[in-house]
Enzyme design. Structure first.
Site: not given
Ligand SMILES: Cc1ncc(C[n+]2csc(CCOP(=O)(O)OP(=O)(O)O)c2C)c(N)n1
Lengths: 581, 163
Positions: A70, A132-133, A491
């Site tokens: 979803e 349920f659900q 990041m």
């Molecule tokens: C659902 C979710 N969980 C955690 C985060 C925290 N977060 C922000 S950027 C990031 C890293 C993303 O890594 P990647 O997808 O490999 O992209 P990159 O930064 O390496 O380009 C995380 C874990 C988020 N933004 N969204």
């Protein structure tokens, strides 16, 4: 667009419904109402509480995209909405189906995206019994919807659908939830679709106050160092032409927020780039030193101001143009508030807008742009992520819709792909939800089949919703997915490097699937590239392939996004990234 | 500063939840909320007592306005208005002190509405400060239970004789 056979079925369906006395089930009425709203495509996932709705869909009179989760469905509907400006529609079952929508709803709310989210619920006799659900999805989503409806009477469905689309798409758009218990979708009633909608408590402001527009003119006339901060509201309102006319006539440079990218062409000489945490020197210093700041459909959030309002545009009069009165004065004190539809406000403002006294200032901002351009240390041996984005930009001549996930690659796309058109950059701005990039690209491509749609994603984010590859393969949706594969959560790694003494905690993604094989397992073409030559080569092949493609591009993992402003610092404390040398 | 906000809302299921949810989510504090019918069928009047500076009050009112079920928002602190609260309080009162308590209650135009073997219930209406004062006087006898409705309020007519 649906095919002709579907269109014929849709028309037939609506004609049938004209028979006044005929009765329809709630789910049929829902379907007819969606057709009346001109909906061409819905995204969703079936389950017990929406069985009646899916039974109505069986006739094929409305195109349904079966996502694999979803969250994938709602992000795809969101991408569809962002690419078109029309409401995206998603259907999910009660309980887990509904709760799986939550991230997508919050995402749409934060970025003001029109969505109509339809959930089934258990029959009214069971509501409140922990059946349920059963989930109180209306309660759960109350803080993240623009409005929500629980339909307790089948006769209300047409009015509720009409109102939901009206509320979702007008004023400041946003997601609207319609929760329909199963007994209501089974109940019978005649179908009468209301012609008009009138909601006493909902009257969005549209036309600006003429006196405020005059005051804006006066402020522009007096300004020596004006700057425009244009946000997502410009894109939502379709005010790109009006904005160019205003900036050119008044001779004011423009910075566009992440959500505003494409709302003012990145190729225009008055453009300063994106401001804020990863903004350009020119944009940030223009915000610091301006004497007039005109915010247009932007909400001065903390990724732009860094939350340091004591350091933000301190010498400036602030003009704030926004359709949402609550945004005005929320974060910054406003000298001239102008509530209204951004396009209408700019149209009014463009009548007789004076020229500002910005000649010296424009030289100054141009000088900043020249002296402090975005830059990175390119390499011949390895692939730099910034180089990849620039390559995509150059080879497409910027003529593409690009969706991103969240992280470093998102910022690099924002920095190095100079978006010239609105609705060409699609990204989770406010919520920053990983997993958004790929499904939103599918929605965008379905909405605009003739455009090149590229999804730039991270190896982390892609794994959050890559199950939607099945949809891409099945429907042959030719999205070009580019994984900026740095084998880590880039990041987060960057923040741990800069702020946590290189203590890299849980960011290693080396144990990841082989993305080429993963794509192939779904029947999607996959390529890998580890050198620049290979990137050039596989990108060419990807672009000439008529179907979906996944590119696994290995980039240097230690690259950081610069410039950068540390949280808690002001925009004057930019880390440019070349301090070490 | 303390503000009394009068909000006209659709008499719809969950409307109280919507308002309370909004106030909580935006970190606006609530001293009290009272809800009841209004002069117009289908609409309820909510009276919210809150605290905040001007900027916060502006946000409260603007954010409330964004709720589709909210028809009208009025800050009664900006106009002459009447604000009242109802207090019910059960005081420990054996036969020996009943008379004394009745004597305290009287000048407040409050009344004794129930008497038990060891307690009596006092009902009072008025401004918050008056009810607070009454409570202070009753406290030494021992307060067994109490309930307050929270403030309800209406703006005064423009040309009026203050009562
Ligand atoms: C659902 C979710 N969980 C955690 C985060 C925290 N977060 C922000 S950027 C990031 C890293 C993303 O890594 P990647 O997808 O490999 O992209 P990159 O930064 O390496 O380009 C995380 C874990 C988020 N933004 N969204």
């Amino acid at each position: 667009m649906p095919d002709t056979a579907t269109m014929e079925k849709m028309a037939e369906r609506l004609a049938e419904a004209k028979g006044e006395k005929k009765e329809f089930s709630g789910s049929e009425i829902l379907l007819l109402s969606l057709l009346k709203e001109g909906v061409e495509c819905v995204f969703g996932y079936p389950g017990g509480a929406v069985l009646p709705i899916y039974d109505s869909l069986y006739s094929g009179s409305l195109r349904h995209v079966l996502a694999r989760h979803e969250q994938g469905a709602i992000h795809a509907a969101d991408g569809y909405a962002r690419a078109t400006g029309r409401a995206g529609v998603v259907i999910a079952t009660s309980g887990p189906g509904a709760t799986n929508l939550v991230t997508g709803i919050a995402n749409a709310q934060m970025d003001s995206i029109p969505l109509v989210c339809i959930t089934g619920n258990v029959a009214q006799s069971l509501i409140g019994t922990d059946a349920f659900q059963e989930a109180d999805i209306m309660g759960i989503t109350m803080p993240i919807t623009k409005h929500s409806y629980f339909v307790s009477d089948v006769n209300d469905i047409p009015r509720v659908v009409k109102e939901a689309f009206h509320i979702a798409t007008t004023g400041r758009p946003g997601p609207v939830l319609i929760d329909i218990p199963k007994d209501v979708s089974n109940a019978k009633a005649p179908f009468h679709y209301p012609e008009t909608v009138s909601i006493r408590g909902y009257q969005p402001h549209c036309d600006p106050h003429p006196i405020q527009v005059q005051r804006l003119h006066q402020a522009v006339r007096e300004a020596k160092k004006p700057v425009i901060l244009a946000g997502g509201g410009v894109v939502t309102a379709g005010a790109e032409e009006e904005l160019i006319a205003f900036a050119e006539q008044a001779r004011i440079p423009v910075t566009t927020t992440l959500m505003g990218l494409g709302g003012f062409s990145g190729e225009h000489p008055l453009w300063l780039g994106m401001p804020g945490m990863h903004g350009t020197y020119a944009a940030n210093h223009a915000l610091l030193e301006c004497d007039l700041l005109i915010g247009i459909g932007a909400r001065f959030d903390d990724r732009v101001t860094m939350g340091r309002l004591d350091k933000f545009a301190t010498g400036a009069k602030i003009v704030h143009i926004d359709i949402d009165p609550a945004e005005i004065g929320k974060n910054v004190d406003t000298f001239i508030p102008i509530v209204g539809d951004v396009r209408k406000v700019l149209q009014a403002a463009n009548r007789g807008v004076p020229c500002s006294q910005s000649e010296e200032w424009l030289q100054q901002t141009a000088e900043w742009k020249k002296r402090y351009p975005l830059k990175f240390q390119d390499s011949e041996e390895s692939v730099k992520p910034q180089w990849v984005i620039r390559h995509l930009y150059e080879t497409t001549h910027g003529k593409a819709i690009v969706t991103t996930d969240v992280g470093q690659h998102q910022m690099w796309v924002a920095q190095y792909f100079q978006f010239a058109k609105p609705r060409s950059f699609i990204s989770s701005g406010g919520l920053g939800a990983m997993g958004f990039g790929f499904p939103s690209a599918l929605g965008a491509q379905l909405a605009r089949p003739d455009e090149t749609v590229i999804c730039v994603t991270g190896d982390g984010g892609f794994q959050m919703t890559n199950q939607e590859l099945a949809v891409a393969a099945l429907m042959n949706i030719p999205v070009k997915t580019v994984i900026i594969n740095n084998r880590c959560l880039g990041m987060v790694r960057q923040w741990q490097e800069v702020f946590y003494q290189e203590r890299y905690s849980e960011v290693d993604l080396t144990a990841s699937p082989d993305y080429v094989k993963l794509a192939e397992a779904y029947g999607v073409k996959g390529f890998r590239a580890k050198t620049k030559e290979e990137v050039v080569q596989v990108w060419k092949e990807a672009m000439s392939h008529p179907g979906p493609v996944v590119l696994d591009i290995w980039v240097t993992p230690e690259e950081n996004v610069y410039p950068m402003v540390a949280p808690g610092s002001g925009l004057d404390e930019m880390i440019m990234g070349d301090e070490k040398q | 500063m303390r503000h009394i906000i009068s909000v006209l809302v659709n008499d719809q299921p969950r409307v109280l939840a919507r308002v309370a949810n909004l106030l909580g989510r935006r970190n606006f504090n609530i001293e009290s909320i009272s809800v009841g019918e209004s002069e117009e069928p289908g609409l309820s009047r909510m009276v919210i007592v809150t605290n905040g500076d001007e900027r916060m009050m502006e946000q409260v009112s603007k954010q409330l306005h964004k709720l589709v079920d909210v028809i009208k928002v009025q800050d009664l602190s900006e106009h002459p208005s009447v604000a009242r609260e109802l207090l019910l309080v059960k005081v420990e009162a054996g036969p020996s002190v009943r008379h004394e308590i009745s004597g305290i209650v009287e000048p407040f135009r409050a009344s004794v509405v129930d008497v038990g073997p060891h307690s009596m219930m006092v009902q009072a209406t008025g401004e918050r400060s008056k009810l607070d004062a009454l409570l202070e006087l009753l406290r030494p006898y021992g307060i067994k239970e109490m309930a307050r409705t929270g403030v309800t309020a209406l703006s005064r007519s423009v040309a009026r004789a203050g009562v």
